[in-house]
Enzyme design. Sequence first.
Site, PDB file in Angstrom:
ATOM      1  N   GLU A 198       0.836  -1.192   0.000  1.00 24.92           N
ATOM      2  CA  GLU A 198       0.000   0.000   0.000  1.00 24.92           C
ATOM      3  C   GLU A 198       0.869   1.239   0.000  1.00 24.92           C
ATOM      4  O   GLU A 198       1.951   1.251   0.587  1.00 24.92           O
ATOM      5  CB  GLU A 198      -0.913  -0.010   1.227  1.00 24.92           C
ATOM      6  CG  GLU A 198      -1.911  -1.158   1.152  1.00 24.92           C
ATOM      7  CD  GLU A 198      -2.938  -1.146   2.282  1.00 24.92           C
ATOM      8  OE1 GLU A 198      -4.027  -1.667   2.065  1.00 24.92           O
ATOM      9  OE2 GLU A 198      -2.658  -0.619   3.362  1.00 24.92           O
ATOM     10  N   CYS A 243       3.315   8.688   1.237  1.00 22.51           N
ATOM     11  CA  CYS A 243       3.772   7.834   2.322  1.00 22.51           C
ATOM     12  C   CYS A 243       4.114   6.491   1.697  1.00 22.51           C
ATOM     13  O   CYS A 243       3.221   5.766   1.247  1.00 22.51           O
ATOM     14  CB  CYS A 243       2.657   7.705   3.356  1.00 22.51           C
ATOM     15  SG  CYS A 243       3.071   6.605   4.712  1.00 22.51           S
ATOM     16  N   CYS A 301       5.811  -6.431   7.539  1.00 22.10           N
ATOM     17  CA  CYS A 301       6.820  -5.920   8.475  1.00 22.10           C
ATOM     18  C   CYS A 301       7.080  -6.965   9.564  1.00 22.10           C
ATOM     19  O   CYS A 301       6.144  -7.564  10.081  1.00 22.10           O
ATOM     20  CB  CYS A 301       6.336  -4.626   9.124  1.00 22.10           C
ATOM     21  SG  CYS A 301       7.557  -3.867  10.233  1.00 22.10           S
ATOM     22  N   CYS A 319       4.898  -4.589  16.104  1.00 22.98           N
ATOM     23  CA  CYS A 319       4.417  -3.656  17.133  1.00 22.98           C
ATOM     24  C   CYS A 319       2.928  -3.951  17.372  1.00 22.98           C
ATOM     25  O   CYS A 319       2.167  -4.152  16.424  1.00 22.98           O
ATOM     26  CB  CYS A 319       4.613  -2.213  16.692  1.00 22.98           C
ATOM     27  SG  CYS A 319       6.343  -1.813  16.396  1.00 22.98           S
ATOM     28  N   CYS A 346       0.008  -1.850  15.575  1.00 22.91           N
ATOM     29  CA  CYS A 346       0.146  -1.519  14.153  1.00 22.91           C
ATOM     30  C   CYS A 346      -0.385  -2.652  13.290  1.00 22.91           C
ATOM     31  O   CYS A 346      -0.028  -3.816  13.466  1.00 22.91           O
ATOM     32  CB  CYS A 346       1.615  -1.263  13.826  1.00 22.91           C
ATOM     33  SG  CYS A 346       1.917  -0.958  12.065  1.00 22.91           S
ATOM     34  N   CYS A 373      -1.963   6.427   9.759  1.00 20.61           N
ATOM     35  CA  CYS A 373      -0.781   5.790  10.361  1.00 20.61           C
ATOM     36  C   CYS A 373      -1.167   4.493  11.048  1.00 20.61           C
ATOM     37  O   CYS A 373      -2.079   4.462  11.860  1.00 20.61           O
ATOM     38  CB  CYS A 373      -0.150   6.681  11.414  1.00 20.61           C
ATOM     39  SG  CYS A 373       0.309   8.294  10.826  1.00 20.61           S
TER      40      CYS A 373
HETATM   41  N1  SAH Z   1       8.358   1.045  10.884  1.00 21.14           N
HETATM   42  C1  SAH Z   1       8.548   2.460  10.884  1.00 21.14           C
HETATM   43  C2  SAH Z   1       7.702   3.115   9.840  1.00 21.14           C
HETATM   44  C3  SAH Z   1       6.213   3.097  10.132  1.00 21.14           C
HETATM   45  S1  SAH Z   1       5.768   4.735  10.374  1.00 21.14           S
HETATM   46  C4  SAH Z   1       8.300   3.021  12.277  1.00 21.14           C
HETATM   47  O1  SAH Z   1       7.854   2.273  13.119  1.00 21.14           O
HETATM   48  O2  SAH Z   1       8.621   4.170  12.530  1.00 21.14           O
HETATM   49  C5  SAH Z   1       4.229   4.643  11.010  1.00 21.14           C
HETATM   50  C6  SAH Z   1       4.079   5.404  12.304  1.00 21.14           C
HETATM   51  O3  SAH Z   1       2.771   5.210  12.760  1.00 21.14           O
HETATM   52  C7  SAH Z   1       5.003   4.856  13.381  1.00 21.14           C
HETATM   53  O4  SAH Z   1       5.400   5.843  14.270  1.00 21.14           O
HETATM   54  C8  SAH Z   1       4.078   3.869  14.029  1.00 21.14           C
HETATM   55  O5  SAH Z   1       4.481   3.495  15.303  1.00 21.14           O
HETATM   56  C9  SAH Z   1       2.780   4.632  14.050  1.00 21.14           C
HETATM   57  N2  SAH Z   1       1.626   3.759  14.211  1.00 21.14           N
HETATM   58  C10 SAH Z   1       1.551   2.429  14.039  1.00 21.14           C
HETATM   59  N3  SAH Z   1       0.318   1.976  14.288  1.00 21.14           N
HETATM   60  C11 SAH Z   1      -0.425   3.047  14.622  1.00 21.14           C
HETATM   61  C12 SAH Z   1      -1.806   3.228  14.954  1.00 21.14           C
HETATM   62  N4  SAH Z   1      -2.640   2.201  14.967  1.00 21.14           N
HETATM   63  N5  SAH Z   1      -2.212   4.471  15.237  1.00 21.14           N
HETATM   64  C13 SAH Z   1      -1.357   5.513  15.174  1.00 21.14           C
HETATM   65  N6  SAH Z   1      -0.070   5.422  14.862  1.00 21.14           N
HETATM   66  C14 SAH Z   1       0.406   4.187  14.575  1.00 21.14           C
END
Ligand code: SAH
Length: 339
Positions: free
Chosen positions: A93, A106, A113, A117, A120, A332
């Site tokens: 995506e 983006c 991945c 986390c 996410c 995000c």
């Molecule tokens: N793997 C990298 C790039 C992903 S960026 C990283 O972790 O930084 C995406 C951003 O959105 C990251 O800061 C991630 O932690 C955040 N994110 C992930 N899931 C989310 C959610 N459900 N709501 C808001 N932010 C989220």
Amino acid sequence: MAPMTTRPLLGQTLPELTAWVTAQGQPAYRARQLHQWLYRQGVRDFRDITVFPKSWREQVQVTIGRSVIDRRVVAQDGTVKYLLRLPDGALIETVGIPSEDRLTVCVSTQVGCPMACDFCATGKQGFTRNLAVHEILDQVLTVQAEMGRRVSHVVFMGMGEPLLNVEAVVQAVRRLNEDCGISQRAMTISTVGVPQQILRLAQAQLQVTLAVSLHAPTQDLRQRLIPSARHYPLERLLQDCRRYVELTKRRVSFEYTLLAGVNDTPELAKTLAKLLRGWQTHVNLIPYNPIADAPYQRPDAERVKVFQAVLVAQGIAVTVRQTRGLDAQAACGQLRVRR
Ligand code: SAH
């Protein structure tokens, strides 16, 4: 048709294209034309490069390296999420985020991945493979063509962990800058932290912004939300960030996804402020965007304001990320391939 094993043209520099063009017995100036068609016109098929002789176009066996748009979802705020299909069938995506003064893309850096986390959606999908340079560039060119305006900003915040694919990410930044004309300062690489890789990125001496996904000011809480944090303690992560600042003279910013009742208390805001005291930094708060299979909730606006106010009172620059693309599952953390 014979399988095409040659390197895709997208992702190659002008000198590399020149070598390829002349090896084909064509005059060197055609490399310049090819470069224009690849990076400015966004050509998808070599046979469509009408300035080239028809005989050459028809006989040459080469791939440009573009994806196919499988689906697009348009959110009410104009954000568009594209599901792209790669030649091996992998789906990724990418999101186009338009505003008055800019068009941000983006981009994903991996199919899925491995970081897992807990909050996410991409992490829940698991990991398939790294993306190649041309597959990252393709996302930017696709959004540019689709939205009919120049991409000004690129954030490496889509699916995947960019620092598990540093080589391709660094190359993609260089090509986006030198070949597509996007300023490095208008690009942000976001990472949750991978041992050794922040310093490896520093060695590339890019002018991009590094954003570190922190989400918690203590090791204990952080490793509950981010399993990989167990192998990369907060203290070491911050040490590497300091080193990054020294080596690149660029700032590091921090992302903090706010999960109601988990990491959004005023006390934790104070702990965070203490942790970041003395840094010339910027904290970007991201109110949690709901995903399936996760036990979290978004804090209400008042709660976000209080958290922000505590940081501001401690002299920390902070912004709250405006939620974009929520109704298209494009915000995000919501990127996940569903079929
Ligand atoms: N793997 C990298 C790039 C992903 S960026 C990283 O972790 O930084 C995406 C951003 O959105 C990251 O800061 C991630 O932690 C955040 N994110 C992930 N899931 C989310 C959610 N459900 N709501 C808001 N932010 C989220």
